[in-house]
Scaffold this motif. Structure first.
Motif, PDB file in Angstrom:
ATOM      1  N   GLY A 106       0.786  -1.236   0.000  1.00  0.00           N
ATOM      2  CA  GLY A 106       0.000   0.000   0.000  1.00  0.00           C
ATOM      3  C   GLY A 106       0.814   1.280   0.000  1.00  0.00           C
ATOM      4  O   GLY A 106       0.269   2.352   0.268  1.00  0.00           O
ATOM      5  N   ALA A 107       2.108   1.192  -0.307  1.00  0.00           N
ATOM      6  CA  ALA A 107       2.936   2.391  -0.343  1.00  0.00           C
ATOM      7  C   ALA A 107       2.400   3.388  -1.368  1.00  0.00           C
ATOM      8  O   ALA A 107       1.957   2.996  -2.446  1.00  0.00           O
ATOM      9  CB  ALA A 107       4.381   2.034  -0.687  1.00  0.00           C
ATOM     10  N   HIS A 108       2.447   4.653  -1.019  1.00  0.00           N
ATOM     11  CA  HIS A 108       2.026   5.697  -1.939  1.00  0.00           C
ATOM     12  C   HIS A 108       3.159   6.102  -2.869  1.00  0.00           C
ATOM     13  O   HIS A 108       2.913   6.614  -3.953  1.00  0.00           O
ATOM     14  CB  HIS A 108       1.527   6.914  -1.159  1.00  0.00           C
ATOM     15  N   GLU A 109       4.386   5.912  -2.429  1.00  0.00           N
ATOM     16  CA  GLU A 109       5.576   6.227  -3.218  1.00  0.00           C
ATOM     17  C   GLU A 109       6.692   5.263  -2.841  1.00  0.00           C
ATOM     18  O   GLU A 109       6.705   4.720  -1.740  1.00  0.00           O
ATOM     19  CB  GLU A 109       6.068   7.662  -2.964  1.00  0.00           C
ATOM     20  N   PHE A 110       7.632   5.087  -3.754  1.00  0.00           N
ATOM     21  CA  PHE A 110       8.823   4.283  -3.496  1.00  0.00           C
ATOM     22  C   PHE A 110       9.977   5.039  -4.124  1.00  0.00           C
ATOM     23  O   PHE A 110      10.110   5.070  -5.345  1.00  0.00           O
ATOM     24  CB  PHE A 110       8.675   2.883  -4.115  1.00  0.00           C
ATOM     25  N   ILE A 111      10.776   5.690  -3.293  1.00  0.00           N
ATOM     26  CA  ILE A 111      11.842   6.559  -3.774  1.00  0.00           C
ATOM     27  C   ILE A 111      13.190   5.880  -3.523  1.00  0.00           C
ATOM     28  O   ILE A 111      13.547   5.597  -2.379  1.00  0.00           O
ATOM     29  CB  ILE A 111      11.802   7.928  -3.066  1.00  0.00           C
ATOM     30  N   PRO A 112      13.937   5.608  -4.596  1.00  0.00           N
ATOM     31  CA  PRO A 112      15.242   4.960  -4.423  1.00  0.00           C
ATOM     32  C   PRO A 112      16.317   5.953  -3.979  1.00  0.00           C
ATOM     33  O   PRO A 112      16.299   7.120  -4.352  1.00  0.00           O
ATOM     34  CB  PRO A 112      15.550   4.403  -5.810  1.00  0.00           C
ATOM     35  N   LYS A 113      17.229   5.457  -3.144  1.00  0.00           N
ATOM     36  CA  LYS A 113      18.423   6.227  -2.774  1.00  0.00           C
ATOM     37  C   LYS A 113      19.497   5.910  -3.805  1.00  0.00           C
ATOM     38  O   LYS A 113      19.581   4.769  -4.238  1.00  0.00           O
ATOM     39  CB  LYS A 113      18.924   5.823  -1.387  1.00  0.00           C
ATOM     40  N   LYS A 127      14.723  17.799  -3.189  1.00  0.00           N
ATOM     41  CA  LYS A 127      13.566  18.475  -3.784  1.00  0.00           C
ATOM     42  C   LYS A 127      12.568  17.453  -4.315  1.00  0.00           C
ATOM     43  O   LYS A 127      11.358  17.636  -4.193  1.00  0.00           O
ATOM     44  CB  LYS A 127      14.002  19.428  -4.888  1.00  0.00           C
ATOM     45  N   GLU A 128      13.063  16.352  -4.902  1.00  0.00           N
ATOM     46  CA  GLU A 128      12.164  15.298  -5.382  1.00  0.00           C
ATOM     47  C   GLU A 128      11.374  14.710  -4.216  1.00  0.00           C
ATOM     48  O   GLU A 128      10.163  14.500  -4.315  1.00  0.00           O
ATOM     49  CB  GLU A 128      12.946  14.188  -6.082  1.00  0.00           C
ATOM     50  N   LEU A 129      12.052  14.443  -3.100  1.00  0.00           N
ATOM     51  CA  LEU A 129      11.355  13.919  -1.922  1.00  0.00           C
ATOM     52  C   LEU A 129      10.267  14.887  -1.477  1.00  0.00           C
ATOM     53  O   LEU A 129       9.137  14.468  -1.204  1.00  0.00           O
ATOM     54  CB  LEU A 129      12.334  13.667  -0.777  1.00  0.00           C
ATOM     55  N   MET A 130      10.582  16.165  -1.420  1.00  0.00           N
ATOM     56  CA  MET A 130       9.606  17.156  -0.964  1.00  0.00           C
ATOM     57  C   MET A 130       8.402  17.226  -1.914  1.00  0.00           C
ATOM     58  O   MET A 130       7.256  17.321  -1.461  1.00  0.00           O
ATOM     59  CB  MET A 130      10.257  18.534  -0.820  1.00  0.00           C
ATOM     60  N   ILE A 131       8.645  17.143  -3.210  1.00  0.00           N
ATOM     61  CA  ILE A 131       7.550  17.171  -4.188  1.00  0.00           C
ATOM     62  C   ILE A 131       6.669  15.941  -4.026  1.00  0.00           C
ATOM     63  O   ILE A 131       5.443  16.040  -3.965  1.00  0.00           O
ATOM     64  CB  ILE A 131       8.108  17.268  -5.625  1.00  0.00           C
ATOM     65  N   ARG A 132       7.285  14.778  -3.944  1.00  0.00           N
ATOM     66  CA  ARG A 132       6.508  13.540  -3.795  1.00  0.00           C
ATOM     67  C   ARG A 132       5.748  13.502  -2.469  1.00  0.00           C
ATOM     68  O   ARG A 132       4.625  13.014  -2.402  1.00  0.00           O
ATOM     69  CB  ARG A 132       7.414  12.323  -3.939  1.00  0.00           C
ATOM     70  N   LEU A 133       6.375  14.019  -1.436  1.00  0.00           N
ATOM     71  CA  LEU A 133       5.738  14.088  -0.122  1.00  0.00           C
ATOM     72  C   LEU A 133       4.486  14.953  -0.188  1.00  0.00           C
ATOM     73  O   LEU A 133       3.428  14.569   0.307  1.00  0.00           O
ATOM     74  CB  LEU A 133       6.740  14.642   0.891  1.00  0.00           C
ATOM     75  N   GLU A 134       4.576  16.098  -0.815  1.00  0.00           N
ATOM     76  CA  GLU A 134       3.422  16.981  -0.966  1.00  0.00           C
ATOM     77  C   GLU A 134       2.315  16.297  -1.769  1.00  0.00           C
ATOM     78  O   GLU A 134       1.133  16.440  -1.445  1.00  0.00           O
ATOM     79  CB  GLU A 134       3.818  18.293  -1.640  1.00  0.00           C
ATOM     80  N   LEU A 135       2.684  15.544  -2.791  1.00  0.00           N
ATOM     81  CA  LEU A 135       1.683  14.816  -3.587  1.00  0.00           C
ATOM     82  C   LEU A 135       0.931  13.799  -2.733  1.00  0.00           C
ATOM     83  O   LEU A 135      -0.283  13.664  -2.846  1.00  0.00           O
ATOM     84  CB  LEU A 135       2.331  14.138  -4.794  1.00  0.00           C
ATOM     85  N   VAL A 136       1.675  13.080  -1.895  1.00  0.00           N
ATOM     86  CA  VAL A 136       1.047  12.088  -1.011  1.00  0.00           C
ATOM     87  C   VAL A 136       0.096  12.786  -0.032  1.00  0.00           C
ATOM     88  O   VAL A 136      -1.032  12.342   0.188  1.00  0.00           O
ATOM     89  CB  VAL A 136       2.111  11.259  -0.254  1.00  0.00           C
ATOM     90  N   ILE A 137       0.549  13.879   0.533  1.00  0.00           N
ATOM     91  CA  ILE A 137      -0.260  14.617   1.511  1.00  0.00           C
ATOM     92  C   ILE A 137      -1.541  15.141   0.876  1.00  0.00           C
ATOM     93  O   ILE A 137      -2.607  15.118   1.479  1.00  0.00           O
ATOM     94  CB  ILE A 137       0.560  15.741   2.149  1.00  0.00           C
ATOM     95  N   ASN A 138      -1.442  15.600  -0.360  1.00  0.00           N
ATOM     96  CA  ASN A 138      -2.601  16.195  -1.029  1.00  0.00           C
ATOM     97  C   ASN A 138      -3.569  15.176  -1.609  1.00  0.00           C
ATOM     98  O   ASN A 138      -4.630  15.557  -2.099  1.00  0.00           O
ATOM     99  CB  ASN A 138      -2.141  17.164  -2.118  1.00  0.00           C
ATOM    100  N   ARG A 139      -3.250  13.906  -1.553  1.00  0.00           N
ATOM    101  CA  ARG A 139      -4.164  12.867  -2.068  1.00  0.00           C
ATOM    102  C   ARG A 139      -5.341  12.693  -1.152  1.00  0.00           C
ATOM    103  O   ARG A 139      -5.312  12.759   0.016  1.00  0.00           O
ATOM    104  CB  ARG A 139      -3.448  11.523  -2.209  1.00  0.00           C
TER     105      ARG A 139
END
Length: 120
Positions: free
Chosen positions: A96-103, A108-120
């Motif tokens: 059920g992960a909303h995102e999967f971000i590789p290291k 900035k990418e993390l912050m953008i994806r985080l905002e997308l998850v929050i706004n869902r």
């Protein structure tokens, strides 16, 4: 006030950087370095979102995700991990992960994806 985030990251330097950046963006951050601490802090603070690493000294982020789903099924979570092969990504999304971000990743990418998850 922005949402409270449970950050589960055992790497001291990365965790400190992430905590600092998230707090700069006005998020409240609860930082856990182990699976056991993550579960305990999740119950104590009931965060709005979780950022999970996979490799932890006493387990893995998948077990933390399963715990979150069991205790508070509506809490979104995303994975931020060096273990980002196809199997790990598939398992993460199946949980059920909303995102999967590789290291490595860009903050900035993390912050953008985080905002997308929050706004869902």
């Amino acid at each position: 006030m922005k949402p409270t985030i449970l950050l589960v990251e055992d790497d001291e330097a990365l965790g400190d950087t992430l905590r600092e950046r998230l707090e700069k963006e006005k998020y409240k951050v609860i930082w856990a370095k182990t699976s056991a601490d993550a579960k305990s802090l999740f119950l104590a603070h009931k965060p709005d979102l979780a950022i999970l690493d996979l490799r932890l000294p006493d387990g893995n982020g998948f077990s933390v995700a399963e715990f979150i789903k069991e205790k508070q099924s509506m809490t979104p979570f995303l994975f931020l991990t060096a273990q980002a092969g196809a199997q790990e990504r598939l398992k993460g999304f199946e949980l059920g992960a909303h995102e999967f971000i590789p290291k490595p990743f860009h903050l900035k990418e993390l912050m953008i994806r985080l905002e997308l998850v929050i706004n869902r």
